[in-house]
Write a protein that holds these residues in place. Sequence first.
Motif, short mmCIF file in Angstrom:
data_model
loop_
_atom_site.label_atom_id
_atom_site.label_comp_id
_atom_site.label_asym_id
_atom_site.label_seq_id
_atom_site.Cartn_x
_atom_site.Cartn_y
_atom_site.Cartn_z
N ARG A 52 0.81 -1.22 0.00
CA ARG A 52 0.00 0.00 0.00
C ARG A 52 0.84 1.27 0.00
NH1 ARG A 52 -3.73 -2.91 3.87
NH2 ARG A 52 -5.66 -3.27 2.67
N ARG A 60 4.00 0.20 -5.59
CA ARG A 60 2.70 0.68 -6.07
C ARG A 60 2.75 1.08 -7.55
NH1 ARG A 60 -1.62 1.86 -3.03
NH2 ARG A 60 -2.31 3.24 -4.71
N GLU A 94 0.35 -0.49 -10.34
CA GLU A 94 -0.61 0.39 -11.03
C GLU A 94 -0.39 0.39 -12.54
OE1 GLU A 94 -0.14 4.08 -9.04
OE2 GLU A 94 -1.39 3.52 -7.33
N GLU A 97 -6.51 -0.05 -8.94
CA GLU A 97 -7.14 -0.99 -8.01
C GLU A 97 -6.24 -2.17 -7.65
OE1 GLU A 97 -8.40 -0.23 -11.00
OE2 GLU A 97 -9.86 1.31 -10.43
N GLU A 126 -4.43 -2.40 -3.98
CA GLU A 126 -5.34 -2.70 -2.88
C GLU A 126 -5.86 -4.13 -2.96
OE1 GLU A 126 -7.33 -2.38 0.59
OE2 GLU A 126 -5.81 -1.02 -0.25
N ALA A 184 -3.07 -6.22 -1.57
CA ALA A 184 -2.92 -6.00 -0.13
C ALA A 184 -4.01 -6.73 0.66
CB ALA A 184 -2.95 -4.51 0.18
N ARG A 185 -5.23 -6.74 0.13
CA ARG A 185 -6.32 -7.43 0.83
C ARG A 185 -6.04 -8.93 0.95
NH1 ARG A 185 -9.87 -4.74 -2.58
NH2 ARG A 185 -10.43 -6.76 -3.54
N ASN A 227 0.60 1.60 9.34
CA ASN A 227 -0.26 2.56 8.63
C ASN A 227 0.44 3.89 8.37
OD1 ASN A 227 -0.19 3.25 11.33
ND2 ASN A 227 -2.34 3.86 11.43
#
Length: 501
Positions: free
Chosen positions: A134, A140, A144, A150, A153, A156-157, A298
């Motif tokens: 993230r 990233r 991308e 999208e 993410e 990452a999920r 985070n």
Amino acid sequence: MRAIRDPLHDLIVFADEDAFLFDLVDTPAFQRLHHIRQLGLSFFVYPGAQHTRFLHSLGVAHLMRRVLDRFHQELAELRSRSPEGREAVEALLERRKVALAAALLHDVGHGPFSHALEDAVHAPHEMWSAAVVRSDSDVRKVLERAGGAELPEAVARILERPHAANASQEEPGEAALRKLLASQLDVDRMDYLVRDAYMTGAHYGRFDLPWLIHSLRLGRVHGVIEVGLDREKGVSIAEDFFMARYYMYKHVYLHKTTRGAEILARSLFRRARDLAVRGGCTVDRPLVAFLRGDLQPNRPEDVATYLSLTDESVWAFVSDVRRTCDDPVLRKLAEDLWSRRPMRGLDVEEEGDPATFESTPPKSPSGGELPPVYVRFRDALLEELLRRKPPSLSGWREEEIREYAVAYDSTDTVPYKDTFFSRGKNGKAAGAEDLHVYVYDREGRAKPLSEVSLLLQVLTNRPLTQRRIYVLRELSDLAVEIWEKIRRKGSPLRGSGEVNT
């Protein structure tokens, strides 16, 4: 097309459609995995165990691609049978880029020293892997470019929730992907079992990997997508796979000396953390900040700091504190780890000796309950050490000897779990909370593997349990003497070399 030669899988080829994977490999976050050993401190026992998370991660991505290609090949056959399997396979293949990226990056947030550092601070590496995807700008950007805004993410999920609680409500492709990456029959285990066996020289982890992949199937059972095996082809290879896992844990991952080194390292990290929290460790290092709990996944700046942690940086910390630290406990633990003096383990049997495992009020550093026999042994050892005052423990206080000179280790792993014989909580039918490996017949009908394999009926839900007491290496002879007295249930010695328990 680019390729990497791997000692296990030979050539790992990046075809044009998967070229973004090679771009991910080139990012600094992934290159860091060159400096993270796959098996942590196992090289204390198996000198060949020098392979890295970098190589393992490449292997997992390679196996994920082989599985996807295998499923793609059999789509035509699936159209004539098993509509649930066809639906799952088609949905999974639509997520090819997510699957390959997640497989490659599943360990990108792994810390040094395998799980010893992770256990000391209770910070799962999956959380950090998702945070890297993230927040790391290089990772990233590659994702991308390959799949749009999208894709990061989506990857990452998968990484942060490998075992989704609501798997029955997920889309088939996402549920299948989770199971292929983190289940009892996943590409992560397929790679690390054969790789660790090869690199350690232990032959226990070998099985017919190509045939296992050839036998894989997907289906829907009780509304949940499950990774399984072809009933005609897969039962024997499943038996080999789970027996390989059993023996690798027994002889490699839970080796007595390896565990002694890991417990020593864990004690060192715990002591450094406690000193840092109290302000007694003033070394300004990312490791100290991590141990102190200052780094949060985070916060992108903390993720960047976390990524500076490698095996080399931890060993540099160990080298520094053994030479310069004022705290005698931390200095002693660091010196023992640096000089390869792992803690000595004494096996504790579960039957036929005083090592009954009733709960008792004292707690271990990890918060678990300690068995009475360990408390009895620890107190006897402590009393004798306070009487003898060994030079190696000079400057140690009584509570420090109790906390760091002796440890209780309880390890349980279940090579094959199946709740077919205990249908979930409160008698509920099998579902997302239950664990099975299924075999599918030609019509896609599923049966639990435990019901089909006589061998796995014996292995099912049977834990590989090891109970040991560990002491600092130089206390081995004294520990054996005290332990034998306790085992014989005799009166502990007192006075000249005797201890009262």
